[in-house]
Design an enzyme around this catalytic site. Sequence first.
Site, PDB file in Angstrom:
ATOM      1  N   ASP A  60       0.864  -1.175   0.000  1.00 44.92           N
ATOM      2  CA  ASP A  60       0.000   0.000   0.000  1.00 44.92           C
ATOM      3  C   ASP A  60       0.904   1.229   0.000  1.00 44.92           C
ATOM      4  O   ASP A  60       1.511   1.577   1.017  1.00 44.92           O
ATOM      5  CB  ASP A  60      -0.900  -0.003   1.234  1.00 44.92           C
ATOM      6  CG  ASP A  60      -1.832   1.207   1.291  1.00 44.92           C
ATOM      7  OD1 ASP A  60      -1.727   2.093   0.406  1.00 44.92           O
ATOM      8  OD2 ASP A  60      -2.650   1.275   2.230  1.00 44.92           O
ATOM      9  N   TYR A  97      -7.203  15.603  -5.855  1.00 46.36           N
ATOM     10  CA  TYR A  97      -6.581  14.899  -6.974  1.00 46.36           C
ATOM     11  C   TYR A  97      -5.814  15.879  -7.865  1.00 46.36           C
ATOM     12  O   TYR A  97      -4.643  15.658  -8.206  1.00 46.36           O
ATOM     13  CB  TYR A  97      -7.664  14.173  -7.773  1.00 46.36           C
ATOM     14  CG  TYR A  97      -7.168  13.332  -8.924  1.00 46.36           C
ATOM     15  CD1 TYR A  97      -6.507  12.131  -8.694  1.00 46.36           C
ATOM     16  CD2 TYR A  97      -7.381  13.725 -10.239  1.00 46.36           C
ATOM     17  CE1 TYR A  97      -6.059  11.344  -9.755  1.00 46.36           C
ATOM     18  CE2 TYR A  97      -6.946  12.943 -11.304  1.00 46.36           C
ATOM     19  CZ  TYR A  97      -6.289  11.763 -11.053  1.00 46.36           C
ATOM     20  OH  TYR A  97      -5.846  10.992 -12.104  1.00 46.36           O
ATOM     21  N   LYS A 102      -1.798  15.892  -8.304  1.00 47.19           N
ATOM     22  CA  LYS A 102      -1.309  15.565  -9.649  1.00 47.19           C
ATOM     23  C   LYS A 102      -0.544  16.739 -10.272  1.00 47.19           C
ATOM     24  O   LYS A 102       0.466  16.539 -10.960  1.00 47.19           O
ATOM     25  CB  LYS A 102      -2.469  15.156 -10.552  1.00 47.19           C
ATOM     26  CG  LYS A 102      -2.989  13.746 -10.309  1.00 47.19           C
ATOM     27  CD  LYS A 102      -1.943  12.686 -10.648  1.00 47.19           C
ATOM     28  CE  LYS A 102      -2.535  11.296 -10.721  1.00 47.19           C
ATOM     29  NZ  LYS A 102      -1.543  10.254 -11.062  1.00 47.19           N
TER      30      LYS A 102
END
Length: 241
Positions: free
Chosen positions: A52, A141, A145
């Site tokens: 993970d 996100y 990113k």
Amino acid sequence: MSATATAVVTGGSAGIGLQICQDLLDRGYEVISLALEESPLRHGRLTSIAVDLSDIEATREAAATVAERGPTTIICNAGVTRSALLEEVTLDDLDDLVNLYFASTILLAQACLPAMKAAQFGRIVMISSRAAVGLATRTVYTATKSGLIGLARTWALELGPAGITVNVVAPGPVPTQMFTDVVPTGSERERKLIESLPVRRLGTPADIARAVLYFADPLNGFVTGQTLFVCGGASVGYLQI
């Protein structure tokens, strides 16, 4: 390509990462996949490690194991999306994506840097997203990113003298599991999305993998700090998913 060259691919068990692993194997690399699940590929030059990567300590252990193999190519592809309007964004989601996109990338790079510097050669490719230029409901996100792009530009400056290039591929819509969880296959939403793309089709994992392999190629040492949008034109137009 020497058969002894070793590449690490995060998120290598499915979708884009799986395609990247296959393409690297086809080019003669030893490949190490780091992902939540074991890779479905069976190949004598593939090592699959279940980890993970949002767990910092687990990632640190995996990075130390990987470093023993002396990899000189790192493809940071693992990803998840956390969709939420601003009112619903949680700091837990932010922490998870910071760990997944930033911490794991830094730890892997630090672990592999000695082998790269010893070889005076290295390739680091990060997978960002078309969402880096903005996309509704993608606060954490998009933030993380787009942060990868800044990280790559900084490392390109630091590592270039050691023969190490650092670049980014930013995919547009590709029907991986992460994508279809948001935009179901065959749905009206998918149809409208395709109609909004200049090329009038969704991308494929192979589209993205070809761009990654360009940056990873040992012959392409004069390209660093760059971001290539492989998005069907979505980065120059309006996209709503």
